[in-house]
Design a protein around this motif. Structure first.
Motif, PDB file in Angstrom:
ATOM      1  N   ARG A  58       3.369  -3.049 -39.663  1.00 17.31           N
ATOM      2  CA  ARG A  58       2.924  -1.827 -39.003  1.00 17.31           C
ATOM      3  C   ARG A  58       1.442  -1.603 -39.246  1.00 17.31           C
ATOM      4  NH1 ARG A  58       6.676   2.901 -40.820  1.00 17.31           N
ATOM      5  NH2 ARG A  58       5.612   2.370 -42.726  1.00 17.31           N
ATOM      6  N   GLU A  59       0.628  -2.484 -38.752  1.00 13.14           N
ATOM      7  CA  GLU A  59      -0.814  -2.295 -38.891  1.00 13.14           C
ATOM      8  C   GLU A  59      -1.498  -2.653 -37.581  1.00 13.14           C
ATOM      9  OE1 GLU A  59      -2.067  -6.553 -40.921  1.00 13.14           O
ATOM     10  OE2 GLU A  59      -1.918  -4.766 -42.161  1.00 13.14           O
ATOM     11  N   VAL A  60      -2.568  -1.954 -37.337  1.00  8.77           N
ATOM     12  CA  VAL A  60      -3.394  -2.172 -36.155  1.00  8.77           C
ATOM     13  C   VAL A  60      -4.753  -2.611 -36.663  1.00  8.77           C
ATOM     14  CG1 VAL A  60      -4.408  -1.110 -34.117  1.00  8.77           C
ATOM     15  CG2 VAL A  60      -2.136  -0.408 -34.875  1.00  8.77           C
ATOM     16  N   ILE A  61      -5.207  -3.771 -36.202  1.00  6.84           N
ATOM     17  CA  ILE A  61      -6.490  -4.304 -36.651  1.00  6.84           C
ATOM     18  C   ILE A  61      -7.500  -4.142 -35.520  1.00  6.84           C
ATOM     19  CG2 ILE A  61      -7.722  -6.335 -37.468  1.00  6.84           C
ATOM     20  CD1 ILE A  61      -5.028  -7.358 -38.531  1.00  6.84           C
ATOM     21  N   VAL A  62      -8.586  -3.463 -35.819  1.00  7.38           N
ATOM     22  CA  VAL A  62      -9.661  -3.261 -34.850  1.00  7.38           C
ATOM     23  C   VAL A  62     -10.870  -4.038 -35.329  1.00  7.38           C
ATOM     24  CG1 VAL A  62     -11.188  -1.592 -33.737  1.00  7.38           C
ATOM     25  CG2 VAL A  62      -8.825  -0.984 -34.213  1.00  7.38           C
ATOM     26  N   VAL A  86      -8.773   5.069 -27.442  1.00  7.88           N
ATOM     27  CA  VAL A  86      -7.552   5.847 -27.668  1.00  7.88           C
ATOM     28  C   VAL A  86      -6.379   5.184 -26.969  1.00  7.88           C
ATOM     29  CG1 VAL A  86      -6.409   8.040 -27.137  1.00  7.88           C
ATOM     30  CG2 VAL A  86      -8.708   8.039 -28.089  1.00  7.88           C
ATOM     31  N   THR A  87      -6.584   4.772 -25.720  1.00  5.35           N
ATOM     32  CA  THR A  87      -5.521   4.110 -24.966  1.00  5.35           C
ATOM     33  C   THR A  87      -5.111   2.801 -25.628  1.00  5.35           C
ATOM     34  OG1 THR A  87      -6.425   5.073 -22.940  1.00  5.35           O
ATOM     35  CG2 THR A  87      -4.876   3.247 -22.695  1.00  5.35           C
ATOM     36  N   SER A  88      -6.079   2.008 -26.050  1.00 11.18           N
ATOM     37  CA  SER A  88      -5.780   0.720 -26.688  1.00 11.18           C
ATOM     38  C   SER A  88      -5.066   0.908 -28.019  1.00 11.18           C
ATOM     39  CB  SER A  88      -7.065  -0.072 -26.907  1.00 11.18           C
ATOM     40  OG  SER A  88      -7.670  -0.369 -25.681  1.00 11.18           O
ATOM     41  N   SER A  93      -0.296   0.634 -31.456  1.00 11.18           N
ATOM     42  CA  SER A  93       0.552   1.240 -32.488  1.00 11.18           C
ATOM     43  C   SER A  93       1.945   1.550 -31.966  1.00 11.18           C
ATOM     44  CB  SER A  93      -0.095   2.508 -33.034  1.00 11.18           C
ATOM     45  OG  SER A  93      -0.148   3.510 -32.037  1.00 11.18           O
ATOM     46  N   GLY A  94       2.115   1.569 -30.672  1.00  7.41           N
ATOM     47  CA  GLY A  94       3.417   1.890 -30.100  1.00  7.41           C
ATOM     48  C   GLY A  94       3.806   3.335 -30.331  1.00  7.41           C
ATOM     49  N   GLU A  98       2.581   6.258 -38.361  1.00  5.14           N
ATOM     50  CA  GLU A  98       2.635   5.763 -39.732  1.00  5.14           C
ATOM     51  C   GLU A  98       1.949   4.400 -39.876  1.00  5.14           C
ATOM     52  OE1 GLU A  98       3.841   7.428 -42.406  1.00  5.14           O
ATOM     53  OE2 GLU A  98       4.022   9.092 -41.009  1.00  5.14           O
ATOM     54  N   ALA A  99       1.511   3.813 -38.774  1.00  2.44           N
ATOM     55  CA  ALA A  99       0.857   2.504 -38.826  1.00  2.44           C
ATOM     56  C   ALA A  99      -0.495   2.625 -39.516  1.00  2.44           C
ATOM     57  CB  ALA A  99       0.684   1.940 -37.414  1.00  2.44           C
TER      58      ALA A  99
END
Length: 138
Positions: A58-62, A86-88, A93-94, A98-99
């Motif tokens: 559960r992680e989003v990498i930017v 914001v959209t991306s 994250s779906g 909590e991601a």
């Protein structure tokens, strides 16, 4: 009659008031001295001495390039506005607030690009933000 000559006592120097005055001066100097100025800082970022983190599902990498381009979970983002980010981020994250968000920015990235990512994360509801850094090559 025999007069005695007065005994002259050797002069004493009382050090207690001298020490008190020195302590007051020292405290004054400590409170009034400026130790650092922002114009004199020499900063080299990012580098850190930390262990490699385990992969978390559960992680989003930017990723942020030096010229300000964005990549969210290895997918290039077209544009540089906060609304597009914001959209991306919402898609990556779906909708899971909590991601964890990991910002991996180049050392020469403009500060505004990092602030835009943090603002987009706040709008999506991602509160767990981490900055990636490389370890020193020693």
């Amino acid at each position: 009659m025999r007069f005695r000559s007065p005994q002259s006592e050797p002069p004493e120097i009382n050090l207690i008031p001298f020490i008190d005055v020195l302590l007051v001066i020292l405290i004054f100097l400590m409170l009034s001295t400026t130790y650092s100025k922002f114009t004199e800082l020499q900063i080299t970022l990012p580098s850190a001495d930390a262990e490699k983190l385990k992969d978390r599902p559960r992680e989003v990498i930017v990723g942020i390039a030096a010229d300000g381009r964005f990549v969210v979970n290895r997918q290039p983002v077209e544009g540089r506005s906060v609304e597009i980010l914001v959209t991306s981020l919402r898609q990556a994250s779906g909708g899971n607030t909590e991601a964890s968000l990991i910002i991996s920015a180049d050392a020469a990235t403009p500060h505004q690009a990092v602030v835009n990512v943090m603002d987009a994360a706040r709008r999506v509801g991602l509160t767990r933000v981490t900055f990636a850094a490389q370890t020193d090559a020693r």
